[in-house]
Motif scaffolding. Structure first.
Motif, PDB file in Angstrom:
ATOM      1  N   ALA A 278      -0.158 -33.187 -16.457  1.00  0.00           N
ATOM      2  CA  ALA A 278      -0.458 -34.313 -15.941  1.00  0.00           C
ATOM      3  C   ALA A 278      -2.185 -35.097 -16.065  1.00  0.00           C
ATOM      4  O   ALA A 278      -2.078 -35.903 -16.718  1.00  0.00           O
ATOM      5  CB  ALA A 278       0.576 -35.088 -15.409  1.00  0.00           C
ATOM      6  N   THR A 279      -2.816 -34.105 -15.071  1.00  0.00           N
ATOM      7  CA  THR A 279      -3.992 -34.311 -15.394  1.00  0.00           C
ATOM      8  C   THR A 279      -4.621 -34.436 -16.740  1.00  0.00           C
ATOM      9  O   THR A 279      -5.188 -34.839 -17.065  1.00  0.00           O
ATOM     10  CB  THR A 279      -4.644 -32.866 -14.041  1.00  0.00           C
ATOM     11  N   PHE A 280      -4.472 -33.132 -17.493  1.00  0.00           N
ATOM     12  CA  PHE A 280      -4.550 -32.337 -18.476  1.00  0.00           C
ATOM     13  C   PHE A 280      -3.912 -34.025 -20.075  1.00  0.00           C
ATOM     14  O   PHE A 280      -4.815 -33.835 -20.476  1.00  0.00           O
ATOM     15  CB  PHE A 280      -4.242 -31.298 -18.859  1.00  0.00           C
ATOM     16  N   SER A 281      -3.409 -34.589 -19.184  1.00  0.00           N
ATOM     17  CA  SER A 281      -2.698 -35.501 -21.174  1.00  0.00           C
ATOM     18  C   SER A 281      -3.675 -36.437 -19.834  1.00  0.00           C
ATOM     19  O   SER A 281      -4.159 -37.055 -21.405  1.00  0.00           O
ATOM     20  CB  SER A 281      -0.950 -35.383 -20.474  1.00  0.00           C
ATOM     21  N   ALA A 282      -3.808 -36.856 -19.027  1.00  0.00           N
ATOM     22  CA  ALA A 282      -4.132 -38.165 -18.806  1.00  0.00           C
ATOM     23  C   ALA A 282      -6.410 -37.678 -19.335  1.00  0.00           C
ATOM     24  O   ALA A 282      -6.875 -38.242 -20.156  1.00  0.00           O
ATOM     25  CB  ALA A 282      -4.716 -38.392 -17.569  1.00  0.00           C
TER      26      ALA A 282
ATOM     27  N   THR B 177     -11.446 -43.472 -25.726  1.00  0.00           N
ATOM     28  CA  THR B 177     -12.480 -43.645 -24.824  1.00  0.00           C
ATOM     29  C   THR B 177     -13.954 -43.023 -26.006  1.00  0.00           C
ATOM     30  O   THR B 177     -13.945 -42.111 -26.835  1.00  0.00           O
ATOM     31  CB  THR B 177     -12.788 -43.775 -23.469  1.00  0.00           C
ATOM     32  N   ALA B 178     -14.886 -43.648 -26.265  1.00  0.00           N
ATOM     33  CA  ALA B 178     -16.178 -43.291 -26.258  1.00  0.00           C
ATOM     34  C   ALA B 178     -16.682 -42.108 -25.785  1.00  0.00           C
ATOM     35  O   ALA B 178     -18.151 -41.908 -25.725  1.00  0.00           O
ATOM     36  CB  ALA B 178     -16.766 -43.836 -26.995  1.00  0.00           C
ATOM     37  N   ILE B 179     -16.258 -41.657 -24.203  1.00  0.00           N
ATOM     38  CA  ILE B 179     -17.275 -40.823 -23.347  1.00  0.00           C
ATOM     39  C   ILE B 179     -17.422 -39.647 -23.530  1.00  0.00           C
ATOM     40  O   ILE B 179     -18.429 -39.254 -23.620  1.00  0.00           O
ATOM     41  CB  ILE B 179     -16.101 -40.476 -22.242  1.00  0.00           C
ATOM     42  N   GLY B 180     -17.007 -39.325 -24.948  1.00  0.00           N
ATOM     43  CA  GLY B 180     -17.755 -37.317 -25.265  1.00  0.00           C
ATOM     44  C   GLY B 180     -18.499 -38.194 -26.476  1.00  0.00           C
ATOM     45  O   GLY B 180     -19.135 -37.005 -27.428  1.00  0.00           O
ATOM     46  N   GLU B 181     -18.532 -38.676 -27.413  1.00  0.00           N
ATOM     47  CA  GLU B 181     -19.513 -39.321 -28.410  1.00  0.00           C
ATOM     48  C   GLU B 181     -20.912 -39.676 -28.357  1.00  0.00           C
ATOM     49  O   GLU B 181     -21.426 -39.198 -29.455  1.00  0.00           O
ATOM     50  CB  GLU B 181     -19.741 -40.454 -28.719  1.00  0.00           C
ATOM     51  N   ASN B 182     -21.157 -39.433 -26.688  1.00  0.00           N
ATOM     52  CA  ASN B 182     -23.098 -39.760 -26.579  1.00  0.00           C
ATOM     53  C   ASN B 182     -23.776 -38.792 -25.870  1.00  0.00           C
ATOM     54  O   ASN B 182     -23.012 -37.644 -25.393  1.00  0.00           O
ATOM     55  CB  ASN B 182     -23.216 -40.799 -26.369  1.00  0.00           C
ATOM     56  N   PRO B 183     -25.127 -37.270 -26.717  1.00  0.00           N
ATOM     57  CA  PRO B 183     -25.221 -36.477 -26.173  1.00  0.00           C
ATOM     58  C   PRO B 183     -26.711 -37.025 -24.627  1.00  0.00           C
ATOM     59  O   PRO B 183     -26.165 -37.371 -24.336  1.00  0.00           O
ATOM     60  CB  PRO B 183     -26.274 -36.599 -27.020  1.00  0.00           C
TER      61      PRO B 183
END
Length: 169
Positions: free
Chosen positions: A1-5, A13-19
């Motif tokens: 469940a943790t990995f799925s979330a 979301t855009a969480i990984g889009e910015n350096p």
């Protein structure tokens, strides 16, 4: 469940889009200036941890040619080998600068490595084709006066920290 979330958060979301590293921020700025990094040549000055990360990001972005300049050729060669790059000594920088669209520097030198005169000379030979430069070193590797040249886009580690801080928000 943790990995799925976690996967859902990264996907939706855009969480990984910015350096959020200085190295990645430098490469992201280069991507904004040069639409196709595959046609660019990069000169990396230094062979430490930060330049290694920069080399990895540039290589992943498909930069056509990467040159690593360092005080010792052995250390430059070790880094260059990992990314199919070319290794040179610091004394070879003026010749390499002529063909370099991107210059990123991070050394432990107490004095600037790249001066205004060398960059002016390279720009003349390049027929004023722009050069994107990032100085990640503290103290600076690239003289501040280089940023006054018309065809040079010079960013410092402080500029990148502003980008990283904004992206962390």
């Amino acid at each position: 469940a943790t990995f799925s979330a976690a996967k859902q958060v990264r996907t939706d979301t855009a969480i990984g889009e910015n350096p959020v590293s200085v190295a990645f921020a430098a490469v992201s700025l280069a991507k904004q200036i040069f639409s196709d990094l595959g046609r660019s040549q990069a000169l990396l000055i230094g062979a430490g941890e930060t330049i290694t990360l920069v080399a990895r990001h540039l290589h992943e972005q498909g930069v056509r040619r990467i040159v690593v300049a360092n005080r010792t050729l052995e250390r430059a060669s070790i880094l260059a080998e990992q990314f199919g790059a070319h290794a040179v000594l610091l004394s070879d920088i003026p010749q390499e600068l002529v063909n370099s669209d991107i210059v990123i520097s991070s050394t432990a030198s107490q004095l600037p490595i790249l001066g205004k005169g060398a960059v002016e000379s390279a720009l003349k030979q390049r027929r004023h084709k722009p050069i994107f430069m990032v100085d990640i070193a503290v103290p600076r590797d690239i003289e501040a006066q280089v940023g006054e040249l018309d065809d040079v886009y010079l960013y410092t580690v402080d500029d990148l920290h502003d980008v990283v801080a904004e992206n962390l928000k």
